[in-house]
Write a protein that holds these residues in place. Structure first.
Motif, PDB file in Angstrom:
ATOM      1  N   ARG A 110      -6.779  11.217  -6.080  1.00 34.67           N
ATOM      2  CA  ARG A 110      -6.813   9.990  -6.875  1.00 34.67           C
ATOM      3  C   ARG A 110      -5.441   9.311  -6.877  1.00 34.67           C
ATOM      4  N   GLU A 111      -4.380  10.112  -7.008  1.00 36.57           N
ATOM      5  CA  GLU A 111      -3.021   9.569  -7.011  1.00 36.57           C
ATOM      6  C   GLU A 111      -2.691   8.896  -5.677  1.00 36.57           C
ATOM      7  N   GLU A 112      -3.089   9.547  -4.593  1.00 41.38           N
ATOM      8  CA  GLU A 112      -2.848   8.956  -3.273  1.00 41.38           C
ATOM      9  C   GLU A 112      -3.604   7.632  -3.132  1.00 41.38           C
ATOM     10  N   LEU A 113      -4.844   7.610  -3.588  1.00 38.13           N
ATOM     11  CA  LEU A 113      -5.645   6.380  -3.502  1.00 38.13           C
ATOM     12  C   LEU A 113      -5.027   5.258  -4.330  1.00 38.13           C
ATOM     13  N   GLU A 114      -4.499   5.593  -5.497  1.00 29.32           N
ATOM     14  CA  GLU A 114      -3.848   4.578  -6.336  1.00 29.32           C
ATOM     15  C   GLU A 114      -2.595   4.031  -5.652  1.00 29.32           C
ATOM     16  N   GLU A 115      -1.818   4.908  -5.038  1.00 22.14           N
ATOM     17  CA  GLU A 115      -0.616   4.474  -4.317  1.00 22.14           C
ATOM     18  C   GLU A 115      -0.995   3.594  -3.124  1.00 22.14           C
ATOM     19  N   ILE A 116      -2.033   3.969  -2.425  1.00 26.07           N
ATOM     20  CA  ILE A 116      -2.514   3.173  -1.290  1.00 26.07           C
ATOM     21  C   ILE A 116      -2.991   1.810  -1.770  1.00 26.07           C
ATOM     22  N   GLU A 117      -3.702   1.797  -2.889  1.00 22.97           N
ATOM     23  CA  GLU A 117      -4.194   0.533  -3.435  1.00 22.97           C
ATOM     24  C   GLU A 117      -3.034  -0.395  -3.811  1.00 22.97           C
ATOM     25  N   GLN A 121      -2.281  -4.092  -2.154  1.00 25.68           N
ATOM     26  CA  GLN A 121      -2.090  -5.299  -2.963  1.00 25.68           C
ATOM     27  C   GLN A 121      -0.761  -5.971  -2.624  1.00 25.68           C
ATOM     28  N   LEU A 122       0.287  -5.177  -2.444  1.00 23.96           N
ATOM     29  CA  LEU A 122       1.597  -5.717  -2.066  1.00 23.96           C
ATOM     30  C   LEU A 122       1.524  -6.385  -0.694  1.00 23.96           C
ATOM     31  N   ARG A 135       7.796  -4.055   2.840  1.00 23.77           N
ATOM     32  CA  ARG A 135       8.677  -3.619   1.760  1.00 23.77           C
ATOM     33  C   ARG A 135       8.165  -2.317   1.192  1.00 23.77           C
ATOM     34  N   GLU A 136       9.107  -1.519   0.683  1.00 20.39           N
ATOM     35  CA  GLU A 136       8.743  -0.267   0.023  1.00 20.39           C
ATOM     36  C   GLU A 136       8.651  -0.532  -1.456  1.00 20.39           C
ATOM     37  N   ASN A 137       7.710   0.183  -2.137  1.00 15.75           N
ATOM     38  CA  ASN A 137       7.607  -0.009  -3.587  1.00 15.75           C
ATOM     39  C   ASN A 137       8.565   0.896  -4.286  1.00 15.75           C
TER      40      ASN A 137
END
Length: 137
Positions: A110-117, A121-122, A135-137
């Motif tokens: 779930r954490e990986e999917l949130e980071e990917i999402e 969006q970026l 760019r990196e977040n």
């Protein structure tokens, strides 16, 4: 100057050590990889010599123990290897690669999917603004 060739799997393992620990002697590199790879000192030495010829590492020879340093950047090497893999295996389709990576080989957490999402969006926002610079977040 000629672009260095892509590292082999064993060369990449040695490059990862040099990226993580900086300039190192053959003995230093061997000590860090010997338990996971069961590779001899002379094999590490020969690999580093070949990598030097290929332009993947540079070598300082002013002392008895030669010191090796990565001559290629980690991010650029990763990008080149990924581009090559994407073109060879997925005919250039990032979407097919992502679908394979997210669900078929090992389900993403779930954490990986949130980071990917967040990254998607970026990237969408950058695309809308015409900015093509990643760019990196």
């Amino acid at each position: 100057m000629k672009k260095p060739s892509a590292p082999t799997r064993s060369e990449l393992r040695l490059l990862q050590q040099l990226w993580a620990h900086g300039p190192s002697t053959v003995r230093d590199v061997h000590e860090r990889v010997k338990d996971e790879t069961d590779v001899s000192y002379t094999t590490v030495l020969k690999q580093l010599q070949i990598m030097h010829e290929k332009g993947l590492v540079s070598r300082e020879t002013s002392s008895r123990a030669h010191c090796y340093k990565a001559a290629v950047e980690q991010q650029a090497t990763r990008q080149n290897m990924l581009d090559d893999f994407l073109n060879r295996v997925y005919q250039g389709s990032a979407a097919e690669l992502v679908v394979q990576a997210l669900g078929l080989s090992r389900p993403a957490s779930r954490e990986e999917l949130e980071e990917i999402e967040k990254t998607i969006q970026l990237m969408k926002a950058q695309s809308d603004s015409g900015d093509k610079t990643p760019r990196e977040n």
